[in-house]
Design a protein around this motif. Structure first.
Motif, short mmCIF file in Angstrom:
data_model
loop_
_atom_site.label_atom_id
_atom_site.label_comp_id
_atom_site.label_asym_id
_atom_site.label_seq_id
_atom_site.Cartn_x
_atom_site.Cartn_y
_atom_site.Cartn_z
N UNK A 67 63.77 26.12 46.62
CA UNK A 67 63.34 25.46 45.39
C UNK A 67 62.26 26.20 44.62
N UNK A 68 61.64 27.20 45.24
CA UNK A 68 60.55 27.90 44.58
C UNK A 68 59.22 27.21 44.70
N UNK A 69 59.16 26.10 45.43
CA UNK A 69 57.91 25.40 45.70
C UNK A 69 57.76 25.22 47.20
N UNK A 85 74.43 38.04 41.89
CA UNK A 85 75.15 38.81 42.91
C UNK A 85 75.14 40.29 42.59
N UNK A 86 75.25 40.63 41.30
CA UNK A 86 75.29 42.04 40.91
C UNK A 86 73.97 42.74 41.21
N UNK A 90 68.78 34.53 44.38
CA UNK A 90 70.10 34.04 44.77
C UNK A 90 70.01 32.79 45.64
N UNK A 91 69.01 32.72 46.50
CA UNK A 91 68.85 31.55 47.35
C UNK A 91 68.64 30.29 46.51
N UNK A 92 67.89 30.41 45.44
CA UNK A 92 67.67 29.25 44.58
C UNK A 92 68.92 28.87 43.80
N UNK A 93 69.65 29.88 43.33
CA UNK A 93 70.93 29.60 42.68
C UNK A 93 71.88 28.90 43.65
N UNK A 94 71.92 29.38 44.87
CA UNK A 94 72.81 28.81 45.88
C UNK A 94 72.45 27.36 46.17
N UNK A 95 71.16 27.05 46.19
CA UNK A 95 70.74 25.68 46.46
C UNK A 95 71.23 24.73 45.38
N UNK A 96 71.24 25.20 44.14
CA UNK A 96 71.70 24.36 43.03
C UNK A 96 73.22 24.28 42.99
N UNK A 97 73.89 25.42 43.16
CA UNK A 97 75.34 25.48 42.98
C UNK A 97 76.12 25.13 44.24
N UNK A 98 75.63 25.54 45.40
CA UNK A 98 76.31 25.28 46.67
C UNK A 98 75.29 24.80 47.71
N UNK A 110 82.76 31.28 43.41
CA UNK A 110 81.57 30.61 43.91
C UNK A 110 81.08 29.52 42.95
N UNK A 111 81.19 29.80 41.66
CA UNK A 111 80.69 28.89 40.63
C UNK A 111 81.59 29.00 39.41
N UNK A 112 82.71 28.27 39.38
CA UNK A 112 83.69 28.41 38.29
C UNK A 112 83.14 27.92 36.95
N UNK A 113 83.07 28.85 36.00
CA UNK A 113 82.62 28.52 34.64
C UNK A 113 83.58 29.18 33.65
N UNK A 114 83.55 28.70 32.40
CA UNK A 114 84.38 29.29 31.37
C UNK A 114 85.86 29.07 31.58
N UNK A 115 86.22 28.01 32.24
CA UNK A 115 87.63 27.76 32.53
C UNK A 115 87.88 26.25 32.63
N UNK A 116 89.16 25.89 32.61
CA UNK A 116 89.56 24.50 32.81
C UNK A 116 90.88 24.49 33.55
#
Length: 463
Positions: free
Chosen positions: A294-296, A181-182, A239-247, A150-156
């Motif tokens: 967005x939380x607003x 998610x957890x 999670x909804x706010x994370x999703x808005x930023x990431x996806x 969903x959000x690839x980090x720590x990799x290249x």
């Protein structure tokens, strides 16, 4: 055709497997709590409850293990290009899950099963808690792997091999998507288990079977469902706010929002054309989508058309919009089924309050509670579908498209054959699961005289 069949097979087997996972995790914690209550209070009813619900937990655990094996098999069979691409990344969390979490839960669960009257009480109690910890850790490491998609980090991506490589395992395991998610999944597991205890317990209570065992069990299940349900709401909001930023495209598709708007309302129900060109009727809550995203209350939420143009500019020509009707309705069904479980919990707490302790539980609630067992299971399933379908067309978001991960050497006939075989096999396993659970439920908790004479598990009678 090969791609579509591979996606169907993975979806069917994953959703089927995920019916067992939340119940297993949640029940392990509740059974551990019941045994702790017996250890502290020495109340015989808690020991009987531990044995009864522990039997149901073991049946479900075994079925979850069997269905989970197919998941990893499919990676190599239908998704070999995906496995080759992400193997260096996926290997770490899945290896930890197998070597640490699954070893922990299976080892100590075995000690718990065969350790009645063989292990000291405190050691035996520690075994079920360690097994429960294993199920929770197992969920975390698997969710960490999925969250990387969903959000690839720590990799290249290695330009020479064309494969993803893990560069920072800590970043991967502390991915904010994984943490979100957890917590959301763990609270949903407790709702699932709580509602299961309520449904089965209420069914027995209206028949006046072992009320000394099932009444406290039902009360525990009701409070678990309500408190964990509040946790689902809070973690879902995060999670909804994370999703808005990431996806952001997933959030736009979840609302069927085709054009950027601020503030954005949330549609409870909308009738219109799939392309968003015409809206015939809609029931909306003003500004709610802005808050969720967005939380607003006046936040700006980007639309599908604008996000599609941005994706084309970033990744090249192509369609970057998921199935909007599927994403829209699974999002609402997930919320609706979850709220239904919470409503049943509130009603049950009122009907079983102390002032009504001497009154029988209304038969209508027993029926509603038993049917309500399906509510969190359905919420989990459609939530999983929303999470995965809303990411499309990406297999690894922004990095690898789904069409590029399918096995090139496996023909559609092979995929179709295995799809039919797995579906029939899972259908048979469903019958086995239901028969075993029904037998155990009808058998009821062990009689008081037996749990005082021995701590050995009492087998459920055959019918």
């Amino acid at each position: 055709m090969n791609l579509d069949l591979a996606r169907w097979q993975f979806a069917i087997t994953t959703v089927y497997h995920f019916l067992f996972v939340p119940l297993t995790i949640g029940l392990s914690l509740l059974v551990a709590g019941m045994q702790t209550a017996w250890h502290v209070t020495r109340g015989e009813h808690w020991l009987r409850a531990t044995k009864f619900w522990g039997t149901l937990f073991l049946i479900n655990f075994a079925m979850g293990v069997v269905t989970g094996i197919v998941q990893e098999f499919q990676f190599g069979m239908n998704w070999s290009d995906y496995s080759r691409y992400v193997g260096d990344v996926f290997g770490a969390p899945l290896a930890i899950e197998g070597l640490l979490a699954f070893f922990l839960e299976s080892t100590f669960l075995g000690l718990w099963i065969f350790g009645w009257d063989r292990l000291p009480e405190r050691v035996h109690l520690a075994c079920i808690w360690l097994a429960s910890l294993g199920t929770v850790l197992s969920a975390y490491f698997i969710l960490a792997a999925n969250s990387w998609m969903q959000h690839p980090v720590g990799s290249r991506v290695n330009p020479v091999t064309g494969r993803a490589e893990l560069t920072d395992v800590t970043a991967m395991l502390t991915n904010p998507t994984a943490l979100g998610a957890f917590t959301h999944t763990l609270t949903a597991c407790l709702v699932t288990a709580g509602m299961f205890v309520v449904g089965v317990g209420a069914w027995n209570l209206v028949r006046e079977r072992a009320p000394e065992v099932f009444r406290p069990s039902v009360r525990l299940g009701l409070w678990t469902t309500l408190v964990a349900g509040l946790g689902v709401v809070v973690t879902g909001d995060l999670q909804a706010r994370l999703m808005t930023v990431q996806q952001p495209m997933k959030m736009a598709a979840a609302e069927a929002l085709y054009d950027t708007v601020a503030p954005a309302s949330f549609s409870l129900f909308t009738i219109g054309t799939p392309d968003g060109s015409t809206e015939l009727w809609s029931l909306r809550v003003p500004r709610l989508l802005s808050y969720l995203a967005t939380g607003t209350w006046d936040g700006r939420v980007e639309g599908i058309r604008q996000l599609q143009a941005q994706a084309v500019a970033a990744f090249g020509p192509g369609g970057y919009v998921p199935d909007v009707p599927l994403t829209y309705w699974t999002f609402r069904l997930m919320i609706g089924f979850g709220l239904l479980a919470a409503v049943l919990a509130v009603a049950g707490l009122w009907l079983t309050r102390r002032a009504r302790a001497d009154r029988p539980l209304p038969r209508w609630f027993g029926t509603a509670a038993l049917a309500g067992v399906a509510a969190p299971l359905l919420a989990n399933s459609v939530g999983w579908i929303f999470t995965e379908a809303g990411r499309q067309p990406w297999l690894v978001y922004g990095v690898l498209r789904t069409a590029d991960g399918v096995s090139p050497s496996v023909g559609w006939a092979s995929v179709l054959t295995s799809l039919v075989v797995f579906t029939l096999l899972y259908g048979a396993l469903a019958v086995v699961e239901v028969v075993l659970l029904v037998r155990a439920v009808r058998g009821g908790p062990p009689p008081a005289r037996l749990v005082t004479e021995t701590s050995e598990p009492v087998p459920a009678p055959s019918y």
